[in-house]
Structures are given as C-alpha cells and as structure tokens.
Scaffold this active site. Structure first.
Site, PDB file in Angstrom:
ATOM      1  CE  LYS A  63      -3.933  -2.126   2.401  1.00  0.00           C
ATOM      2  NZ  LYS A  63      -4.749  -2.141   3.635  1.00  0.00           N
ATOM      3  CB  SER A  94      -1.759   0.432   8.356  1.00  0.00           C
ATOM      4  OG  SER A  94      -2.003  -0.376   9.497  1.00  0.00           O
ATOM      5  CG  ASP A  95      -4.174  -5.383   5.572  1.00  0.00           C
ATOM      6  OD1 ASP A  95      -5.032  -4.895   4.807  1.00  0.00           O
ATOM      7  OD2 ASP A  95      -4.233  -6.558   5.990  1.00  0.00           O
ATOM      8  CB  THR A  96      -6.408  -4.019  10.707  1.00  0.00           C
ATOM      9  OG1 THR A  96      -5.590  -2.884  11.010  1.00  0.00           O
ATOM     10  CG2 THR A  96      -6.892  -4.651  12.002  1.00  0.00           C
ATOM     11  N   GLY A 112      -0.499  -4.759  10.403  1.00  0.00           N
ATOM     12  CA  GLY A 112       0.795  -4.487   9.844  1.00  0.00           C
ATOM     13  C   GLY A 112       0.959  -2.990   9.660  1.00  0.00           C
TER      14      GLY A 112
END
Length: 213
Positions: free
Chosen positions: A67, A85-87, A122
């Site tokens: 991203k 970011s990734d959740t 992340g």
C-alpha cells in the site's frame, strides 16, 4: 473521495511535512491526527489478495508495504514518507475479513462470542528518497462476552459491522462486546500508533513535542 485529501498537511510556513497516509480508513486518519502529526491522505489501490503459504503476520506486513509503495510510485503524488497499514482479525488461525452481508456478519460474531481472538495490524513507512521501508506488525488479544442473538441482530442492524474486519468496531458501538484486551488498543482500531510514531521519529519524519521545554 478526492484523489488527495489534506489533513493538516501544512506547517506554519505553508510547506507540507511530506508524510502521506496511504489509506482511505477514517479511523487511521483520526488516530494519526490525534497526536498532532501533519500528513496528506492518498488511498492506496494496491490489491489485498492472500498469497498461498503466507502467515497472517507476513500477510499484513506485505500488504502494508504494498500500500505504501503503490502510492509512493505515483508521479502525481507529493511526499517523502508513505505510511501503509493493514488489519485482520484472527480466529483459530482463520482470517476474518469484512462481512459481505448480514448472515456472514452474524456468523462471525457468533464465532467470536464468549472467547478470545487476535487482531493483527501491519504497518510500513516507505521512504521515497532512498527506497527504504521500515515495517512490522502488532498483535492484540481481544476477549468478547457471551452475545445473545438479540444483541447480534441489533448490532448488525446499526450497520457498523459491514466495513470492519471481524464484523465489529472496538471504538464504536461494538465496544459493548469487549470484556478485555491484552496489547495495543489503537492496533485494534486499525493503526498501531505507538509503533508508527516511533518509526516516523526515528526516520526524522516527525517529532512530537518538539517545542516542549
């Protein structure tokens, strides 16, 4: 949403700080803005597919890097440091994404009822000038109370679960379900703020309380 949305990006001199949040998430925007960091918002168009053999931690770190780098690769976007970011929500090793409909949301909430699960976020900060990228992941354990069918149906009727991984928002109405957490609260909201701010400060991209005595 506009291609570029300003979020307190200008300093007193009128120049941007050069930090770009590569996310359309209003929760991530609010968290980063809450500590006084100035940044632009440019949502990433990077695909969010899972790769065979990836661990959940590898998955969120890879997507966070992807991203950040996707937005940094655009010639029409200004900035130096790009935050991705990734959740995800993990239940017994299975990734719970955003529910596609009310029945799927209900199934997810039933599966989380009365037990603990993990939330992984992340994060990555990509430096466009030197191509470097600092990335990592935060993990938080979340425990739900026992949910009744009335509570599940009522919560789904609010509409809150539908754009949330795991079908709930700890910072919203969904807080009524959470008995306890172990780890970072902001990680569950969607951005591990302590870790991200530390990276930005170490890179010289931001400095909290710079004018403090």
């Amino acid at each position: 949403m506009k291609p570029l949305e300003k979020k307190g990006a200008s300093t007193a001199s009128g120049k941007t700080r050069g930090i770009v949040l590569a996310s359309a998430s209003p929760r991530r925007r609010e968290l980063l803005a809450s500590v006084g960091i100035e940044f632009d918002v440019v949502p990433s168009r990077a695909p969010e597919d899972e790769l065979p053999g990836e661990t959940p931690e590898q998955h969120v770190i890879r997507l966070s890097r992807d991203k950040a780098r996707e937005v940094a690769s655009r010639d029409d976007v200004a900035g130096r440091w790009f935050i991705g970011s990734d959740t995800i929500v993990l239940r017994d090793g299975d990734i719970l994404g955003k529910p596609k409909d009310a029945p799927e949301a209900a199934d997810m909430l039933r599966s989380l009822s009365g037990r603990s699960h993990r939330v992984l976020s992340g994060y990555a900060v990509h430096d466009r000038h030197d191509g470097g990228c600092v990335a990592g992941a935060a993990v938080t354990a979340v425990r739900f109370k026992e949910l009744t069918e009335q509570e599940i149906a009522g919560y789904i009727a609010t509409g809150e679960p539908f754009d949330k991984a795991g079908s709930y928002a700890i910072q919203g109405i969904g807080a009524f379900m959470v008995l306890a957490i172990e780890g970072s609260y902001t990680n569950v909201v969607g951005l591990p703020l302590c870790e991200v701010v530390e990276v930005l400060e170490n890179l010289g991209a931001a400095r909290l309380f710079a004018g403090a005595p």
